[in-house]
Write an enzyme that holds these catalytic residues in place. Structure first.
Site, PDB file in Angstrom:
ATOM      1  N   GLU A 163       0.820  -1.223   0.000  1.00  0.00           N
ATOM      2  CA  GLU A 163       0.000   0.000   0.000  1.00  0.00           C
ATOM      3  C   GLU A 163       0.844   1.259   0.000  1.00  0.00           C
ATOM      4  OE1 GLU A 163      -3.209   0.462   2.872  1.00  0.00           O
ATOM      5  OE2 GLU A 163      -3.379  -1.714   2.925  1.00  0.00           O
ATOM      6  N   ASP A 219      -2.142  -4.128   3.642  1.00  0.00           N
ATOM      7  CA  ASP A 219      -2.221  -4.263   5.103  1.00  0.00           C
ATOM      8  C   ASP A 219      -3.070  -5.465   5.539  1.00  0.00           C
ATOM      9  OD1 ASP A 219      -0.578  -2.128   5.497  1.00  0.00           O
ATOM     10  OD2 ASP A 219      -2.150  -0.714   6.049  1.00  0.00           O
ATOM     11  N   ASP A 253      -5.674  -6.275   7.263  1.00  0.00           N
ATOM     12  CA  ASP A 253      -6.999  -6.066   7.861  1.00  0.00           C
ATOM     13  C   ASP A 253      -8.018  -5.991   6.736  1.00  0.00           C
ATOM     14  OD1 ASP A 253      -6.539  -3.603   6.709  1.00  0.00           O
ATOM     15  OD2 ASP A 253      -6.432  -2.488   8.595  1.00  0.00           O
ATOM     16  N   GLU A 296      -9.591  -3.530   5.431  1.00  0.00           N
ATOM     17  CA  GLU A 296      -9.333  -2.453   4.470  1.00  0.00           C
ATOM     18  C   GLU A 296      -8.237  -2.870   3.503  1.00  0.00           C
ATOM     19  OE1 GLU A 296     -10.959   1.101   3.313  1.00  0.00           O
ATOM     20  OE2 GLU A 296     -11.428   0.131   5.218  1.00  0.00           O
ATOM     21  N   TYR A 355       1.626  -4.362  13.514  1.00  0.00           N
ATOM     22  CA  TYR A 355       0.521  -3.630  12.887  1.00  0.00           C
ATOM     23  C   TYR A 355      -0.316  -2.898  13.921  1.00  0.00           C
ATOM     24  CZ  TYR A 355      -3.055  -2.483   9.486  1.00  0.00           C
ATOM     25  OH  TYR A 355      -3.921  -1.800   8.665  1.00  0.00           O
ATOM     26  N   ARG A 387      -3.478  -1.537  13.848  1.00  0.00           N
ATOM     27  CA  ARG A 387      -4.950  -1.591  13.946  1.00  0.00           C
ATOM     28  C   ARG A 387      -5.353  -2.987  14.395  1.00  0.00           C
ATOM     29  NH1 ARG A 387      -3.733   1.544   9.515  1.00  0.00           N
ATOM     30  NH2 ARG A 387      -4.403   3.721   9.717  1.00  0.00           N
ATOM     31  N   HIS A 410      -4.289 -11.007  14.103  1.00  0.00           N
ATOM     32  CA  HIS A 410      -3.394  -9.940  14.554  1.00  0.00           C
ATOM     33  C   HIS A 410      -2.882 -10.211  15.957  1.00  0.00           C
ATOM     34  CE1 HIS A 410      -5.425  -6.788  11.741  1.00  0.00           C
ATOM     35  NE2 HIS A 410      -4.930  -7.827  11.107  1.00  0.00           N
TER      36      HIS A 410
END
Length: 698
Positions: A9, A82, A84, A86, A304, A306, A350
């Protein structure tokens, strides 16, 4: 020529990951999303099963052209966005925009993800390639589409009916309501008087005095409600004989904190470092993506950022325990503990937020980081290290003292073993208990009174929300997710629905208007329980148990009906330009009240020929208690509303946060203010009050 293409990203990751992978790999970045719903329309085909109409984001054409060239050269493509929902959605959009799913016969296309940007993690992800997880993608699509529906259907209604640049959001509107409800609690709060009594006692044979607090009588705790009662007890204590009735010694433990989640990191960084949620996330992103460390190159310093999880990998746990044993001693290593579970919310792939390498201490990297990067890294490093350490142990002592019919208590504690607190202490830990008891005190100790004092107090209203407290409230209510807290608060501040003053969040006049309309016309949207249930359903999409289109198709008809009703019922709040008796100094017309981003102001109705404007001072029909001129609604520099004299601070310094009334206090003669359904003396120490209806009926 590179055989393999890795698409990430952020451009900040490219150099770091390229260094790990070598010459057979080309690493390039998409710069975030490449496709989204159009800004010019809702972009959802309601008639055809709510199909979203995605378009290439403006300005991303060149990036996609470059990516297409790289795709042509490569034998295998890894989508490494990433880890997640998103990130999963970005990989899916890249796959569509680059037509990777159409060229599967020619190219191998895989999705990889890693929780930290380290050599081991990146290389391990290449050994575990997978397909794009469409459950994650659909969970993101559902959120995006629901948010778009709320924003694009409700905002135009607010704009049309209220005549200002208002907007609504699925999570934002609930957050605004939570802040507004707290403001109402504060403004309606009636303080209650209470008193405390403290006695200073001399102990025979000891130089240090004992500080005791009034408890009550032998039958139980006693509340002191007024000065007369406090003085009566104080006089009796002056004459009393004092003796130690009981001494209890015990031990208590304080467990180490869990490592940070996104929410707890934002809360702690706000409290300890005074960082906004947005600043915390920006700095954490930099630490995750990689920072140039002297002698080591670009290093990703944290995992990470989030996450809802407090889980730690076995490898990181073992490394931390080994480090703690070496740096602090074996007795500082915690026993294995079960990780905290949160039902239905954890993206458990995560880990918690932790340093990628515990051996990389804050002191070692300090010179390579900016001041704020260092402070946040140090907070994360200390919290993670502490989470693997043993509990702190306190020795506690409590003493019960008899004084005639009354009882006083003394309590104290001291740290017997600091455990995790040798590394990390919270605000509460640092405040601690400063009362140190005399070791020699027992039932035979002779006590004499040195001094006794009584102090008046008033109960305090609930505190205004800070960013940290709002994040905690949103998390507790199940509203939003780690990635939404910071943008939600940022939006409320940017739209001036809320302002921040000394960490506290205050509702503005604009925010109050929006919240009132949302509660009246769109009750479901601002309902905390409804929003939390919606989040739970969206989590079920992520788990693969519910179709995202089922959620959207059930939600839309109710939204549509609410919008149609609002278009009818909200006509009554349509604001026409109210004519005032203030004369325009430029052309002589009567000026009118207009609404801008900061609230009301006076403008000449002759616009655009006459552009004269003035601040609007709204009179409340009450005379100033100090000088007799009119009291008007004023605002602080940041926009918080208060009531002041129209003469202004240079001539008259009267001000009140609560709305004054025409009443004079019959008890002390001071002015009175409105608090909920009561009229209250502005002087807390007087405390006189009566019900509004009593006054209105008089």
């Amino acid at each position: 020529m590179a055989k393999y293409l890795v698409i990430v990203e952020s451009p900040a990751k490219v150099k770091t990951i390229k260094k790990f992978l070598g010459k057979n790999y080309e690493v390039t970045a998409s710069n975030g999303h490449v496709r989204d719903l159009p800004k010019s329309q809702m972009g959802i085909d309601i008639e055809h099963d709510f199909e979203p109409k995605y378009i290439t984001i403006r300005g991303k054409g060149e990036i996609l052209a470059k990516l297409r060239k790289e795709v042509k050269k490569a034998e295998r493509i890894y989508l490494a966005t990433d880890p997640d929902r998103e990130g999963e959605a970005i990989s899916w959009h890249l796959s569509k925009a680059l037509k990777l799913d159409e060229n599967k016969d020619e190219k191998e296309v895989y999705r990889i993800s890693f929780n930290e940007i380290t050599k081991n993690a990146v290389k391990a992800s290449l050994k575990q390639p997978r397909e794009i997880d469409m459950d994650l993608v659909n969970a993101q699509q559902a959120r995006r589409i629901l948010d778009r529906m709320v924003g694009y259907k409700i905002s135009p209604v607010l704009w049309e009916k209220v005549k200002r640049g208002l907007s609504a959001g699925r999570v934002q509107s609930v957050a605004l309501r939570i802040i507004a409800d707290r403001e109402s609690e504060i403004s309606e709060f009636i303080p209650e008087e209470y008193w405390t009594i403290d006695a200073s006692l001399s102990v025979a044979g000891e130089r240090k005095k004992l500080d005791a607090k009034f408890y009550g009588t032998a039958s139980g705790r006693m509340k002191i409600e007024n000065g007369e009662q406090a003085e009566k007890i104080r006089q009796e204590l002056l004459k009393a004989q004092y003796q130690v009735e009981d001494v209890k010694k015990s031990e208590r433990t304080k467990k180490a904190p869990f490592p940070f989640t996104t929410s707890t990191l934002q809360q702690e960084a706000s409290k300890v470092l005074n960082f906004s949620t947005l600043k915390t996330m920006r700095l954490a992103q930099q630490l995750y993506e990689g920072v140039e460390i002297k002698g080591s190159g670009v290093i990703g310093l944290i995992t990470y950022l989030r996450t809802d999880s407090v889980r730690i990998s076995e490898e990181a746990d073992a490394q931390a325990r080994e480090y703690i044993g070496r740096a602090y001693g074996e007795n500082y290593i915690a026993e294995a503990q079960e990780e905290k579970k949160k039902s239905g919310k954890i993206q458990d792939a995560h880990e918690a937020i932790r340093p990628t390498d515990i051996e990389r201490t804050p002191a070692e990297v300090k010179e390579s980081l900016s001041r704020d990067q260092f402070r946040l890294y140090q907070l994360i490093w200390k919290r993670f290290t502490a989470s693997r350490m043993s509990a702190a142990k306190y020795e506690t002592t409590s003493v019960k003292i008899g004084a005639g019919e009354y009882r006083l208590t003394v309590s104290a504690s001291r740290i017997a073993f600091d455990g995790f607190m040798s590394v990390y202490m919270s605000d509460e830990d640092e405040k601690g208990d400063n009362n140190v008891l005399l070791k020699s005190i027992d039932k035979s100790s002779k006590l004499t009174l040195a001094d006794v004092t009584s102090t008046q107090h008033f109960t305090q209203p609930p505190a205004h929300y800070t960013e940290a407290a709002l994040v905690k409230a949103l998390e507790e209510h199940g509203i939003g997710r780690p990635s939404t807290y910071a943008p939600t608060i940022t939006t409320l501040l940017a739209r001036r629905y809320v302002l921040k003053e000394n960490k506290n969040l205050f509702l503005t006049e604009l925010g109050e208007a929006v919240n009132t309309i949302m509660k009246e016309a769109f009750t479901t949207i601002v309902d905390e329980e409804f929003t939390a249930n919606m989040e739970m359903l969206l989590d079920k999409v992520e788990e693969g148990n519910v179709s995202w289109k089922v959620i959207v198709s059930n939600f839309y008809p109710d939204l549509e009906e609410a919008v149609l009703n609002a278009e009818k019922t909200l006509e009554k709040v349509k604001i026409a330009d109210e004519v005032t008796d203030v004369i325009c100094e430029e052309c002589g017309r009567n000026m009118v009240i207009k609404y801008g981003p900061h609230g009301k102001f006076l403008a000449c109705p002759g616009f655009p020929d006459c552009r004269s404007t003035k601040p609007y001072l709204e009179k409340i029909g009450i005379a100033c208690p100090k000088c007799g001129k009119d009291i008007v609604v004023r605002k602080t520099k940041k926009g918080r509303r208060f009531f002041g004299c129209e003469a202004g601070p240079d001539e008259c310094d009267f001000m009140s946060w609560q709305k004054p009334t025409a009443d004079k206090c019959p008890k002390c003669g001071g002015f009175m203010v409105e608090k909920g359904n009561k009229i209250v003396c502005a002087d807390e120490q007087c405390g006189y009050m009566f019900e509004k209806k009593k006054q209105e009926g008089a």
